[in-house]
Scaffold this active site. Structure first.
Site, PDB file in Angstrom:
ATOM      1  N   SER A 255     -32.678  23.887  23.081  1.00 46.57           N
ATOM      2  CA  SER A 255     -31.801  23.684  21.925  1.00 46.57           C
ATOM      3  C   SER A 255     -32.492  24.289  20.716  1.00 46.57           C
ATOM      4  CB  SER A 255     -31.581  22.194  21.680  1.00 46.57           C
ATOM      5  OG  SER A 255     -31.168  21.992  20.334  1.00 46.57           O
TER       6      SER A 255
ATOM      7  N   HIS B 196     -28.653  26.134  23.988  1.00 45.34           N
ATOM      8  CA  HIS B 196     -27.805  25.036  23.531  1.00 45.34           C
ATOM      9  C   HIS B 196     -27.749  25.070  22.003  1.00 45.34           C
ATOM     10  CE1 HIS B 196     -26.295  20.808  23.987  1.00 45.34           C
ATOM     11  NE2 HIS B 196     -26.974  20.567  22.874  1.00 45.34           N
TER      12      HIS B 196
ATOM     13  N   ASP C   4     -26.378  23.241  18.599  1.00 43.76           N
ATOM     14  CA  ASP C   4     -25.919  21.953  18.091  1.00 43.76           C
ATOM     15  C   ASP C   4     -25.185  22.120  16.766  1.00 43.76           C
ATOM     16  OD1 ASP C   4     -26.918  19.950  20.020  1.00 43.76           O
ATOM     17  OD2 ASP C   4     -28.866  20.805  19.503  1.00 43.76           O
TER      18      ASP C   4
ATOM     19  N   MET D 135     -23.108  20.484  13.815  1.00 43.16           N
ATOM     20  CA  MET D 135     -22.908  19.163  13.186  1.00 43.16           C
ATOM     21  C   MET D 135     -22.168  19.339  11.869  1.00 43.16           C
ATOM     22  SD  MET D 135     -26.639  17.455  13.844  1.00 43.16           S
ATOM     23  CE  MET D 135     -27.553  17.775  15.356  1.00 43.16           C
TER      24      MET D 135
ATOM     25  N   HIS E  88     -22.528  22.646  21.562  1.00 43.91           N
ATOM     26  CA  HIS E  88     -22.331  21.190  21.545  1.00 43.91           C
ATOM     27  C   HIS E  88     -21.744  20.832  20.185  1.00 43.91           C
ATOM     28  CE1 HIS E  88     -24.614  17.027  21.552  1.00 43.91           C
ATOM     29  NE2 HIS E  88     -23.300  16.887  21.496  1.00 43.91           N
TER      30      HIS E  88
ATOM     31  N   MET F 164     -20.648  18.451  17.526  1.00 42.98           N
ATOM     32  CA  MET F 164     -20.709  17.082  16.998  1.00 42.98           C
ATOM     33  C   MET F 164     -19.900  17.088  15.706  1.00 42.98           C
ATOM     34  SD  MET F 164     -24.718  16.468  17.882  1.00 42.98           S
ATOM     35  CE  MET F 164     -24.966  18.208  18.223  1.00 42.98           C
TER      36      MET F 164
ATOM     37  N   MET G  67     -25.597  11.772  26.395  1.00 43.91           N
ATOM     38  CA  MET G  67     -26.566  11.768  25.296  1.00 43.91           C
ATOM     39  C   MET G  67     -27.641  10.728  25.582  1.00 43.91           C
ATOM     40  SD  MET G  67     -25.771  14.154  23.209  1.00 43.91           S
ATOM     41  CE  MET G  67     -27.085  13.786  22.028  1.00 43.91           C
TER      42      MET G  67
ATOM     43  N   ASP H 148     -29.256  15.245  27.082  1.00 45.02           N
ATOM     44  CA  ASP H 148     -29.643  15.831  25.798  1.00 45.02           C
ATOM     45  C   ASP H 148     -30.266  14.769  24.901  1.00 45.02           C
ATOM     46  OD1 ASP H 148     -29.788  17.282  23.443  1.00 45.02           O
ATOM     47  OD2 ASP H 148     -27.616  17.462  23.177  1.00 45.02           O
TER      48      ASP H 148
HETATM   49  C1  DX5 Z   1     -29.164  15.875  18.979  1.00 39.98           C
HETATM   50  C2  DX5 Z   1     -28.835  17.176  19.648  1.00 39.98           C
HETATM   51  C3  DX5 Z   1     -29.855  17.674  20.570  1.00 39.98           C
HETATM   52  C4  DX5 Z   1     -31.210  17.932  19.962  1.00 39.98           C
HETATM   53  C5  DX5 Z   1     -32.202  17.345  20.893  1.00 39.98           C
HETATM   54  O1  DX5 Z   1     -28.046  15.406  18.324  1.00 39.98           O
HETATM   55  O2  DX5 Z   1     -27.614  17.092  20.361  1.00 39.98           O
HETATM   56  O3  DX5 Z   1     -29.416  18.829  21.285  1.00 39.98           O
HETATM   57  O4  DX5 Z   1     -31.513  19.289  19.787  1.00 39.98           O
HETATM   58  O5  DX5 Z   1     -33.424  17.398  20.299  1.00 39.98           O
HETATM   59  P1  DX5 Z   1     -34.706  16.804  21.006  1.00 39.98           P
HETATM   60  O6  DX5 Z   1     -34.888  17.581  22.294  1.00 39.98           O
HETATM   61  O7  DX5 Z   1     -35.773  17.069  19.995  1.00 39.98           O
HETATM   62  O8  DX5 Z   1     -34.465  15.354  21.244  1.00 39.98           O
HETATM   63 ZN    ZN Z   2     -27.113  18.811  21.669  1.00 37.60          ZN
END
Ligand code: DX5
Ligand code: ZN
Length: 229
Positions: A14, A39, A41, A43, A72, A74, A143, A181
């Site tokens: 990620s 991946h 993320d 947000m 992903h 969010m 998650m 994740d």
């Molecule tokens: C968190 C994300 C993850 C994040 C995980 O909301 O969805 O993909 O990058 O980070 P680590 O591996 O540091 O927990």
């Molecule tokens: Zn993620």
């Protein structure tokens, strides 16, 4: 569009914990180390407090890498952004169960845009809500932290949820990939894959390491060795 990999298990880096000002090189060094699934993320500052990036970032690095891009989301109203991420070159969009009033419709929209579709559940959301969607999707993401931040502590209940998901998939006779994740590290990667996780997302374990390439190799080594009891 790149094809989803069934050569499991593997690590999906990620980029959330990478240096965004140097993002092309940050991806390149782990791609050079062998990663072929990244991946992203996304947000929105509403479903989760932080704001990260949108489709433009995905688009700006797309042409540089032969790799599967997993986005992903969010964000609230994810259906309004499917076309933009398709245009950016995403291979998969994963949406949270918690953000979709009409989940079946959203999954259909992702497939209609010729991408793979994933569905994500938060730590407090039971696996059972996925009962009527598992046969329709390409991936289920459990998650293992609350979404929104990298570097959080892994939630141990995740192993139990993977086991419940495997039972549901067997009952429904369907085989979407099982992704986990959050908080993935060298300490839990082997047990996660032994439990049935197939795609392990790892952010800070790789990108906050002194040597991200070594960290990627260490993690990969944990899950490719045969698991002994
Ligand atoms: C968190 C994300 C993850 C994040 C995980 O909301 O969805 O993909 O990058 O980070 P680590 O591996 O540091 O927990
Ligand atoms: Zn993620």
């Amino acid at each position: 569009m790149n094809k989803i990999s069934r050569k499991v298990p593997f690590i999906a880096p990620s980029i959330l914990s990478a240096d965004f000002g140097n993002i092309r090189n940050e991806i390149k060094r782990i791609h050079d180390a062998g990663a072929r699934w990244f991946h992203f993320d996304v947000m929105d500052g509403a479903f989760v407090p932080p704001i990260t990036f949108g489709a433009e970032l995905v688009k700006s690095v797309r042409k540089d890498f032969e790799a599967y891009f997993d986005v992903h989301l969010m964000i609230h109203n994810p259906d309004q952004h499917i076309a933009a991420f398709k245009d950016a070159g995403a291979d998969m969009i994963s949406v949270h169960y918690e953000t979709c009033q009409h989940l079946h419709y959203v999954v259909d929209q992702i497939h209609n845009h010729d991408m793979d579709a994933g569905v994500v559940i938060n730590p407090a959301t039971p696996v059972s809500v996925l009962s009527d969607v598992v046969a329709l999707v390409d991936l289920i993401l459990i998650m293992s932290v609350n979404p929104g931040w990298g570097g959080q502590r892994f939630i141990e209940q995740t192993y139990q949820k993977i086991s419940e998901l495997k039972q549901l998939l067997a009952f429904k006779q369907t085989q979407p990939l099982i992704q986990v994740d959050g908080g993935v590290s060298a300490a839990n990667a082997a047990r996660l894959t032994a439990s049935g996780a197939q795609v392990l997302v790892a952010g800070s374990t790789i990108y906050k390491a002194d040597d991200p390439v070594a960290a990627y190799h260490e993690l990969s080594g944990k899950i490719t060795r045969p698991i002994t009891a």
